[in-house]
Design a protein around this motif. Structure first.
Motif, PDB file in Angstrom:
ATOM      1  N   THR A  26       6.628   9.999   6.773  1.00 22.86           N
ATOM      2  CA  THR A  26       5.607   9.891   5.724  1.00 22.86           C
ATOM      3  C   THR A  26       5.931   8.709   4.804  1.00 22.86           C
ATOM      4  N   ASP A  27       4.868   8.132   4.280  1.00 25.04           N
ATOM      5  CA  ASP A  27       5.020   6.987   3.388  1.00 25.04           C
ATOM      6  C   ASP A  27       5.750   7.364   2.103  1.00 25.04           C
ATOM      7  N   GLU A  28       5.515   8.558   1.613  1.00 25.19           N
ATOM      8  CA  GLU A  28       6.154   8.983   0.372  1.00 25.19           C
ATOM      9  C   GLU A  28       7.673   9.006   0.524  1.00 25.19           C
ATOM     10  N   ARG A  29       8.150   9.550   1.635  1.00 27.43           N
ATOM     11  CA  ARG A  29       9.602   9.603   1.853  1.00 27.43           C
ATOM     12  C   ARG A  29      10.171   8.200   2.058  1.00 27.43           C
ATOM     13  N   LEU A  30       9.429   7.335   2.752  1.00 35.55           N
ATOM     14  CA  LEU A  30       9.887   5.966   2.935  1.00 35.55           C
ATOM     15  C   LEU A  30      10.026   5.257   1.601  1.00 35.55           C
ATOM     16  N   GLU A  31       9.072   5.456   0.715  1.00 38.84           N
ATOM     17  CA  GLU A  31       9.126   4.833  -0.609  1.00 38.84           C
ATOM     18  C   GLU A  31      10.371   5.292  -1.366  1.00 38.84           C
ATOM     19  N   THR A  33      17.861  16.559 -19.182  1.00 41.44           N
ATOM     20  CA  THR A  33      18.694  15.356 -19.068  1.00 41.44           C
ATOM     21  C   THR A  33      17.992  14.381 -18.143  1.00 41.44           C
ATOM     22  N   ARG A  34      18.381  13.147 -18.256  1.00 45.98           N
ATOM     23  CA  ARG A  34      17.711  12.137 -17.442  1.00 45.98           C
ATOM     24  C   ARG A  34      18.738  11.157 -16.914  1.00 45.98           C
ATOM     25  N   ARG A  35      18.754  11.018 -15.613  1.00 50.17           N
ATOM     26  CA  ARG A  35      19.606  10.011 -15.003  1.00 50.17           C
ATOM     27  C   ARG A  35      19.124   8.621 -15.408  1.00 50.17           C
ATOM     28  N   LYS A  36      20.031   7.698 -15.337  1.00 51.30           N
ATOM     29  CA  LYS A  36      19.651   6.317 -15.610  1.00 51.30           C
ATOM     30  C   LYS A  36      18.586   5.878 -14.613  1.00 51.30           C
ATOM     31  N   GLY A  37      17.471   5.408 -15.124  1.00 57.18           N
ATOM     32  CA  GLY A  37      16.408   4.910 -14.248  1.00 57.18           C
ATOM     33  C   GLY A  37      15.435   5.965 -13.789  1.00 57.18           C
ATOM     34  N   ASP A  38      15.516   7.218 -14.340  1.00 59.98           N
ATOM     35  CA  ASP A  38      14.640   8.283 -13.864  1.00 59.98           C
ATOM     36  C   ASP A  38      13.168   7.952 -14.069  1.00 59.98           C
ATOM     37  N   ARG A  39      12.860   7.189 -15.120  1.00 52.84           N
ATOM     38  CA  ARG A  39      11.450   6.923 -15.390  1.00 52.84           C
ATOM     39  C   ARG A  39      11.002   5.588 -14.805  1.00 52.84           C
ATOM     40  N   ILE A  40      11.862   4.976 -14.048  1.00 57.23           N
ATOM     41  CA  ILE A  40      11.500   3.687 -13.480  1.00 57.23           C
ATOM     42  C   ILE A  40      10.986   3.888 -12.073  1.00 57.23           C
ATOM     43  N   GLN A  41       9.772   3.484 -11.843  1.00 58.18           N
ATOM     44  CA  GLN A  41       9.189   3.650 -10.518  1.00 58.18           C
ATOM     45  C   GLN A  41       9.770   2.648  -9.544  1.00 58.18           C
ATOM     46  N   ALA A  42       9.933   1.414  -9.981  1.00 57.40           N
ATOM     47  CA  ALA A  42      10.527   0.388  -9.132  1.00 57.40           C
ATOM     48  C   ALA A  42      11.976   0.218  -9.520  1.00 57.40           C
ATOM     49  N   SER A  93       0.819  -1.214   0.000  1.00 55.51           N
ATOM     50  CA  SER A  93       0.000   0.000   0.000  1.00 55.51           C
ATOM     51  C   SER A  93       0.855   1.267   0.000  1.00 55.51           C
ATOM     52  N   ILE A  94       2.103   1.158   0.417  1.00 55.67           N
ATOM     53  CA  ILE A  94       3.006   2.316   0.432  1.00 55.67           C
ATOM     54  C   ILE A  94       3.632   2.519  -0.935  1.00 55.67           C
ATOM     55  N   GLY A  95       4.078   1.443  -1.562  1.00 59.80           N
ATOM     56  CA  GLY A  95       4.688   1.584  -2.876  1.00 59.80           C
ATOM     57  C   GLY A  95       5.451   0.342  -3.269  1.00 59.80           C
ATOM     58  N   VAL A  96       5.793   0.254  -4.545  1.00 58.09           N
ATOM     59  CA  VAL A  96       6.422  -0.949  -5.071  1.00 58.09           C
ATOM     60  C   VAL A  96       7.829  -1.139  -4.533  1.00 58.09           C
ATOM     61  N   ASN A  97       8.575  -0.050  -4.285  1.00 58.74           N
ATOM     62  CA  ASN A  97       9.921  -0.188  -3.744  1.00 58.74           C
ATOM     63  C   ASN A  97       9.892  -0.642  -2.287  1.00 58.74           C
ATOM     64  N   THR A  98       8.942  -0.140  -1.529  1.00 56.29           N
ATOM     65  CA  THR A  98       8.775  -0.593  -0.146  1.00 56.29           C
ATOM     66  C   THR A  98       8.406  -2.069  -0.119  1.00 56.29           C
ATOM     67  N   LEU A  99       7.538  -2.465  -1.038  1.00 59.76           N
ATOM     68  CA  LEU A  99       7.176  -3.870  -1.146  1.00 59.76           C
ATOM     69  C   LEU A  99       8.401  -4.730  -1.436  1.00 59.76           C
ATOM     70  N   LEU A 100       9.237  -4.281  -2.343  1.00 59.00           N
ATOM     71  CA  LEU A 100      10.443  -5.028  -2.681  1.00 59.00           C
ATOM     72  C   LEU A 100      11.360  -5.189  -1.472  1.00 59.00           C
ATOM     73  N   VAL A 101      11.518  -4.118  -0.710  1.00 61.15           N
ATOM     74  CA  VAL A 101      12.379  -4.175   0.470  1.00 61.15           C
ATOM     75  C   VAL A 101      11.845  -5.190   1.469  1.00 61.15           C
ATOM     76  N   VAL A 102      10.555  -5.157   1.740  1.00 67.41           N
ATOM     77  CA  VAL A 102       9.961  -6.089   2.698  1.00 67.41           C
ATOM     78  C   VAL A 102      10.056  -7.525   2.194  1.00 67.41           C
TER      79      VAL A 102
END
Length: 244
Positions: free
Chosen positions: A173-178, A221-230, A136-145
């Motif tokens: 906040t959940d956003e910062r944790l993600e 300019t775009r860093r590598k992975g800038d458009r990747i949410q997870a 519910s927080i986000g896909v990166n948080t899910l991956l960590v857990v």
């Protein structure tokens, strides 16, 4: 050899004024009344009182964790600590014995599978509930857990580490944790823990990361992975998710 033979003869020789021999008296009359030797040799011990059996069915002691039967979840127990082992007591009755970790070992588990509840029995939290919160927080948080649970042999061992991570969302906040989880994953932590994420958040590295990301996008300019949410793909519900 001669001494052993003479000793055998002496013990098996019939008494002069009574029946039997020393050997028969020992075997038939004395031995049945003797208590067995202790399982462990005597060791000096130190008592530690009022240690809570945590929701993962373990008791924390000197930065390590020892399992305790799930029937005692939430109860306060006492620990008798020795060099080679620890014993867990409730109301003066020993309920568990474990081999002790060495003095320089930290964050390790001694887990007896028989101590673990079956199918979430007597548990306030389950792996499914914790993973649902992370999702519910986000896909990166899910991956960590998921990495936390995947790095441990017994799923209950992951309850405290995973919950401590998720509770950072209430503090920051959940956003910062993600965002912090994404940073930790991009840095290649095999299994990010509370200490890694709390360090990122307390030093505002997540805010700097977002500002740098926004600056790069606005500047064309775009860093590598800038458009990747997870940071990496995640399996969920039998499907491979990779949001681009």
């Amino acid at each position: 050899m001669a001494v052993g033979e003479k000793l055998w003869e002496y013990n098996h020789e019939e008494f002069q004024k009574r029946e039997k021999s020393r050997y028969l008296v020992f075997m038939e009359e004395e031995l049945p009344r003797m208590n067995p030797l202790p399982k462990y040799p005597y060791e000096a011990s130190t008592w530690y009182y009022n240690r809570k059996v945590q929701l993962n069915s373990h008791v924390a002691f000197k930065k390590n964790f020892y399992s305790c039967p799930y029937l005692y979840l939430g109860r306060k127990v006492d620990i008798k600590a020795m060099k080679s082992r620890i014993e867990i007591y409730l109301n003066g009755e020993r309920i568990k014995t474990h081999e002790a970790f060495g003095p320089y070992v930290q964050n390790k588990y001694r887990t007896d599978p028989e101590d673990m509840p079956k199918d979430g029995q007597y548990q306030e939290w389950t792996e499914e509930r914790i993973v649902g919160w992370a999702s519910s927080i986000g896909v990166n948080t899910l991956l960590v857990v998921q990495k936390v649970f995947g790095s441990l042999e017994v799923k209950e061992q992951g309850f405290n580490p995973a919950l401590s991570i998720l509770r950072l969302g209430k503090k920051y906040t959940d956003e910062r944790l993600e965002t912090a989880c994404r940073i930790a994953l991009e840095r290649g932590f095999r299994s990010p823990r509370y200490s890694h994420l709390n360090s990122i958040l307390s030093s505002n590295q997540d805010e700097a990361y977002k500002a740098e990301l926004a600056t790069g996008i606005q500047g064309g300019t775009r860093r590598k992975g800038d458009r990747i949410q997870a940071a990496i793909p995640v399996h969920q519900g039998g499907r491979l998710l990779q949001q681009l």
